[in-house]
Write a protein that holds these residues in place. Structure first.
Motif, short mmCIF file in Angstrom:
data_model
loop_
_atom_site.label_atom_id
_atom_site.label_comp_id
_atom_site.label_asym_id
_atom_site.label_seq_id
_atom_site.Cartn_x
_atom_site.Cartn_y
_atom_site.Cartn_z
N ARG A 22 -8.58 1.26 -3.36
CA ARG A 22 -7.68 2.34 -3.75
C ARG A 22 -7.28 3.18 -2.54
N LYS A 23 -8.21 3.40 -1.64
CA LYS A 23 -7.91 4.17 -0.43
C LYS A 23 -6.83 3.46 0.40
N LEU A 24 -6.98 2.15 0.55
CA LEU A 24 -5.98 1.39 1.30
C LEU A 24 -4.64 1.39 0.57
N HIS A 25 -4.69 1.27 -0.74
CA HIS A 25 -3.46 1.31 -1.55
C HIS A 25 -2.71 2.62 -1.31
N ASP A 26 -3.44 3.73 -1.35
CA ASP A 26 -2.83 5.04 -1.11
C ASP A 26 -2.26 5.13 0.30
N GLU A 30 1.62 5.88 1.16
CA GLU A 30 2.03 7.03 1.97
C GLU A 30 2.77 6.60 3.23
N THR A 31 2.33 5.49 3.83
CA THR A 31 3.01 4.97 5.02
C THR A 31 4.43 4.56 4.68
N ALA A 32 4.60 3.84 3.57
CA ALA A 32 5.92 3.37 3.17
C ALA A 32 6.85 4.54 2.87
N ILE A 33 6.37 5.52 2.13
CA ILE A 33 7.22 6.67 1.79
C ILE A 33 7.65 7.40 3.05
N ARG A 34 6.74 7.55 4.00
CA ARG A 34 7.08 8.22 5.25
C ARG A 34 8.17 7.45 6.00
N LEU A 35 8.03 6.14 6.07
CA LEU A 35 9.04 5.33 6.76
C LEU A 35 10.38 5.37 6.03
N PHE A 36 10.35 5.34 4.72
CA PHE A 36 11.60 5.41 3.96
C PHE A 36 12.36 6.70 4.28
N VAL A 37 11.64 7.80 4.35
CA VAL A 37 12.28 9.10 4.59
C VAL A 37 12.83 9.16 6.02
N THR A 45 11.25 -2.46 6.50
CA THR A 45 10.77 -3.77 6.06
C THR A 45 9.28 -3.72 5.72
N MET A 46 8.84 -4.71 4.99
CA MET A 46 7.41 -4.82 4.67
C MET A 46 6.60 -5.03 5.95
N GLU A 47 7.19 -5.71 6.90
CA GLU A 47 6.52 -5.93 8.19
C GLU A 47 6.29 -4.61 8.91
N GLN A 48 7.28 -3.73 8.88
CA GLN A 48 7.13 -2.42 9.52
C GLN A 48 6.07 -1.58 8.83
N ILE A 49 6.01 -1.67 7.51
CA ILE A 49 4.99 -0.94 6.76
C ILE A 49 3.61 -1.43 7.16
N ALA A 65 3.81 -6.29 -4.45
CA ALA A 65 4.42 -7.62 -4.37
C ALA A 65 5.85 -7.58 -3.84
N GLN A 66 6.55 -6.47 -4.09
CA GLN A 66 7.92 -6.29 -3.61
C GLN A 66 8.07 -4.86 -3.09
N LYS A 67 9.04 -4.67 -2.22
CA LYS A 67 9.26 -3.34 -1.66
C LYS A 67 9.62 -2.34 -2.75
N VAL A 68 10.31 -2.82 -3.79
CA VAL A 68 10.70 -1.93 -4.87
C VAL A 68 9.48 -1.35 -5.58
N GLY A 69 8.32 -1.99 -5.43
CA GLY A 69 7.10 -1.48 -6.04
C GLY A 69 6.74 -0.09 -5.56
N PHE A 70 7.09 0.22 -4.32
CA PHE A 70 6.83 1.57 -3.81
C PHE A 70 7.68 2.59 -4.56
N LEU A 71 8.91 2.23 -4.89
CA LEU A 71 9.79 3.13 -5.64
C LEU A 71 9.24 3.37 -7.05
N GLU A 72 8.77 2.29 -7.67
CA GLU A 72 8.23 2.41 -9.02
C GLU A 72 7.00 3.30 -9.03
N GLU A 73 6.14 3.13 -8.04
CA GLU A 73 4.92 3.95 -7.99
C GLU A 73 5.26 5.41 -7.69
N TRP A 74 6.29 5.63 -6.91
CA TRP A 74 6.74 7.00 -6.63
C TRP A 74 7.07 7.73 -7.93
N GLY A 75 7.80 7.06 -8.81
CA GLY A 75 8.14 7.67 -10.09
C GLY A 75 6.92 7.88 -10.96
#
Length: 212
Positions: A22-26, A30-37, A45-49, A65-75
């Motif tokens: 769970r810690k790694l998941h979080d 957080e890394t992905a959201i920061r890069l998106f912003v 890209t997933m490679e950059q994350i 499994a997909q980059k869109v998963g970060f968007l779904e979890e954000w909601g």
């Protein structure tokens, strides 16, 4: 509270391995959201994350499994945060109108407090995600309306599912208009509260007010 190797959750102990997962998941989230912003959703890209989180690319895909998963979890996380706030305030005891106002106000507060994040993530969710087809928010709002109907606060015969759909659609369309202009084109709290009043009170004037 801890039990054995891990904290108790729902009467069960959460083991060390699960806590690490769970810690790694979080951290990945957080890394992905920061890069998106910083650089935009499409450009990230997933490679950059993976590189930014210092993990293997496969590790990212194991969690998302997909980059869109970060968007779904954000909601999901935003709705969970609002539910946590309202639960602490015992908002379920409020009249249905006040409860809907509190719910949408807290959602608006999150958006206003993190406008840069909301601008990128909400727009990306509309373009690439399932934002306008995900029933999660409309179900939550419909549930609140249904509780009000059972308490006699909503007109008998009202379709609570349809009201939930209408409220969710109004919320999302208002947020998307708000984030797509800079500076913000209107006061978000005021606009959402006004839309909710129209839905709750209706448009047609009472006959007694028609000549006023």
């Amino acid at each position: 509270m801890k039990t054995g190797d891990g904290a108790a959750e729902g009467g069960r102990a959460v083991g060390r391995q699960e806590r690490r997962r769970r810690k790694l998941h979080d951290e990945l989230y957080e890394t992905a959201i920061r890069l998106f912003v910083v650089q935009g959703y499409e450009a990230t890209t997933m490679e950059q994350i993976a590189e930014s989180a210092d993990v293997a690319r496969a590790t990212v895909f194991n969690h998302f499994a997909q980059k869109v998963g970060f968007l779904e979890e954000w909601g999901v996380r935003r709705r969970a945060r609002v539910a946590e706030i309202l639960g602490a305030e015992h908002a379920e005891d409020l009249p249905v109108g006040d409860r809907l106002r509190r719910y949408l106000k807290e959602m608006s507060d999150l958006n206003v407090a993190s406008r840069a994040e909301t601008t990128v993530l909400m727009d990306a969710s509309a373009r690439y995600g399932n934002l306008l087809h995900d029933p999660s928010l409309e179900r939550e709002l419909g549930r609140i309306v249904d509780e009000g109907r059972r308490r006699g606060e909503i007109r008998a015969g009202s379709d609570c599912d349809q009201v939930g759909q209408l409220l969710a659609a109004c919320y999302f369309s208002t947020i998307l208009r708000w984030v797509r202009e800079e500076p913000p084109p209107f006061d978000l709290h005021q606009r959402i509260a006004g839309a909710l009043d129209i839905i709750l009170l209706g448009l047609l004037a009472d006959r007694g007010d028609a000549g006023a």
